[in-house]
Design a protein around this motif. Structure first.
Motif, PDB file in Angstrom:
ATOM      1  N   LYS A 277       1.903  -3.938  -8.662  1.00 40.28           N
ATOM      2  CA  LYS A 277       3.107  -4.066  -7.821  1.00 40.28           C
ATOM      3  C   LYS A 277       3.960  -2.788  -7.785  1.00 40.28           C
ATOM      4  O   LYS A 277       4.402  -2.353  -6.728  1.00 40.28           O
ATOM      5  CB  LYS A 277       3.950  -5.248  -8.308  1.00 40.28           C
ATOM      6  CG  LYS A 277       5.079  -5.616  -7.364  1.00 40.28           C
ATOM      7  CD  LYS A 277       5.826  -6.831  -7.866  1.00 40.28           C
ATOM      8  CE  LYS A 277       6.876  -7.336  -6.883  1.00 40.28           C
ATOM      9  NZ  LYS A 277       7.715  -6.358  -6.270  1.00 40.28           N
TER      10      LYS A 277
ATOM     11  N   PRO B   9      -1.145 -12.043  -0.067  1.00 44.95           N
ATOM     12  CA  PRO B   9      -1.138 -11.397  -1.387  1.00 44.95           C
ATOM     13  C   PRO B   9      -0.151 -12.028  -2.364  1.00 44.95           C
ATOM     14  O   PRO B   9       0.901 -12.520  -1.959  1.00 44.95           O
ATOM     15  CB  PRO B   9      -0.732  -9.959  -1.066  1.00 44.95           C
ATOM     16  CG  PRO B   9      -0.016 -10.027   0.233  1.00 44.95           C
ATOM     17  CD  PRO B   9      -0.612 -11.173   0.991  1.00 44.95           C
ATOM     18  N   VAL B  10      -0.543 -12.009  -3.648  1.00 45.08           N
ATOM     19  CA  VAL B  10       0.323 -12.567  -4.685  1.00 45.08           C
ATOM     20  C   VAL B  10       0.964 -11.388  -5.420  1.00 45.08           C
ATOM     21  O   VAL B  10       0.673 -11.118  -6.589  1.00 45.08           O
ATOM     22  CB  VAL B  10      -0.504 -13.424  -5.671  1.00 45.08           C
ATOM     23  CG1 VAL B  10       0.411 -14.254  -6.556  1.00 45.08           C
ATOM     24  CG2 VAL B  10      -1.480 -14.325  -4.937  1.00 45.08           C
TER      25      VAL B  10
ATOM     26  N   TYR C 196       2.904  -1.683  -0.410  1.00 43.56           N
ATOM     27  CA  TYR C 196       3.240  -3.005   0.118  1.00 43.56           C
ATOM     28  C   TYR C 196       3.950  -3.831  -0.957  1.00 43.56           C
ATOM     29  O   TYR C 196       4.978  -4.453  -0.709  1.00 43.56           O
ATOM     30  CB  TYR C 196       1.955  -3.708   0.574  1.00 43.56           C
ATOM     31  CG  TYR C 196       2.172  -5.058   1.220  1.00 43.56           C
ATOM     32  CD1 TYR C 196       2.296  -5.170   2.600  1.00 43.56           C
ATOM     33  CD2 TYR C 196       2.252  -6.212   0.442  1.00 43.56           C
ATOM     34  CE1 TYR C 196       2.489  -6.407   3.194  1.00 43.56           C
ATOM     35  CE2 TYR C 196       2.451  -7.455   1.030  1.00 43.56           C
ATOM     36  CZ  TYR C 196       2.566  -7.547   2.403  1.00 43.56           C
ATOM     37  OH  TYR C 196       2.763  -8.776   2.981  1.00 43.56           O
TER      38      TYR C 196
HETATM   39  S1  SF4 Z   1       1.001  -5.578  -5.098  1.00 47.64           S
HETATM   40 FE1  SF4 Z   1      -0.355  -4.557  -3.617  1.00 47.64          FE
HETATM   41  S2  SF4 Z   1      -2.365  -4.742  -4.541  1.00 47.64           S
HETATM   42 FE2  SF4 Z   1      -1.072  -6.242  -5.542  1.00 47.64          FE
HETATM   43  S3  SF4 Z   1      -1.329  -8.132  -4.369  1.00 47.64           S
HETATM   44 FE3  SF4 Z   1       0.436  -7.062  -3.519  1.00 47.64          FE
HETATM   45  S4  SF4 Z   1      -0.388  -5.884  -1.819  1.00 47.64           S
HETATM   46 FE4  SF4 Z   1      -2.121  -6.446  -3.112  1.00 47.64          FE
END
Ligand code: SF4
Length: 211
Positions: free
Chosen positions: A202, A194-195, A207
């Motif tokens: 975010k 994930p970015v 996560y």
């Molecule tokens: S902030 Fe959450 S939804 Fe966005 S890339 Fe990271 S894990 Fe995925």
């Protein structure tokens, strides 16, 4: 449960008018061809089918397997997929005559019929029900499982996800768009790796907050 999340996704993506196809027949074809391949490869196959005017279920029933294999080669697994396409097209035409005739029927009966077709698993059945036939069914795919697990910090079953989505979203447009937005998020930010740093979710995502 998903309403707030829907609004956050919508603020970023808006109405995506998902799924990307022009006709119901094309949607069913896409649902079969997209298994285990990228959408780009499916698009190439569908373009080729269109160029030869074999882009409807009825035309597929009139096309021999060798020809079909050649048309859909770019989508991969073409031996298997050509057989599935033929069998699905034949079964639908024989029982209903057209996709139009499958709409506004008994939901459970149609779902059970589609589930029994060759090469149709849960996700494909849900996609055909929602996108080709306009039944209020949510499509749960790998993007959905991955994203929701990260966002809420727990595993959900297909049954739980569908129950929440189908209860909260009244109308097929929101069900379609919720799925479309999750796919786009899965490609843009919530990838295998994930970015989170640049993800607009975010500060809301369990996560993401810890990254
Ligand atoms: S902030 Fe959450 S939804 Fe966005 S890339 Fe990271 S894990 Fe995925």
């Amino acid at each position: 449960m998903f309403r707030n999340l829907y609004n956050l996704l919508y603020a970023y993506y808006g109405n995506l008018k998902w799924w990307p196809s022009e006709t119901d027949d094309e949607t069913v074809i896409g649902c079969i061809l997209t298994q285990n391949t990228s959408w780009k490869n499916v698009e190439k196959a569908i373009e080729k089918m269109k160029s030869e005017h074999i882009d409807t279920l009825i035309e597929i029933t009139r096309t021999d397997n060798e020809k079909l294999k050649d048309l859909i080669r770019s989508s991969g697994f073409y031996n298997q997929k050509s057989r599935y396409l033929s069998a699905v097209a034949r079964a639908i035409i024989e029982k209903y005559g057209s996709l139009e005739n499958m709409k506004n029927q008994n939901h459970e009966e149609v779902a059970s019929f589609i589930s029994g077709l060759p090469g149709v698993g849960n996700e494909t059945m849900e996609s055909i029900m929602l996108y080709a036939l306009d039944y209020p069914v949510f499509v749960v795919d790998a993007y959905t499982f991955r994203f929701l697990k990260r966002y809420y910090g727990k595993d959900f079953s297909r049954k739980e996800i569908r129950a929440h989505a189908e209860e909260e979203f009244h109308g097929i447009d929101e069900l379609k768009n919720f799925h479309g937005m999750i796919i786009n998020l899965g490609k843009d930010f919530c990838k295998k790796t994930p970015v989170c740093k640049s993800c607009f979710l975010k500060s809301n995502c369990l996560y993401g907050k810890n990254q």
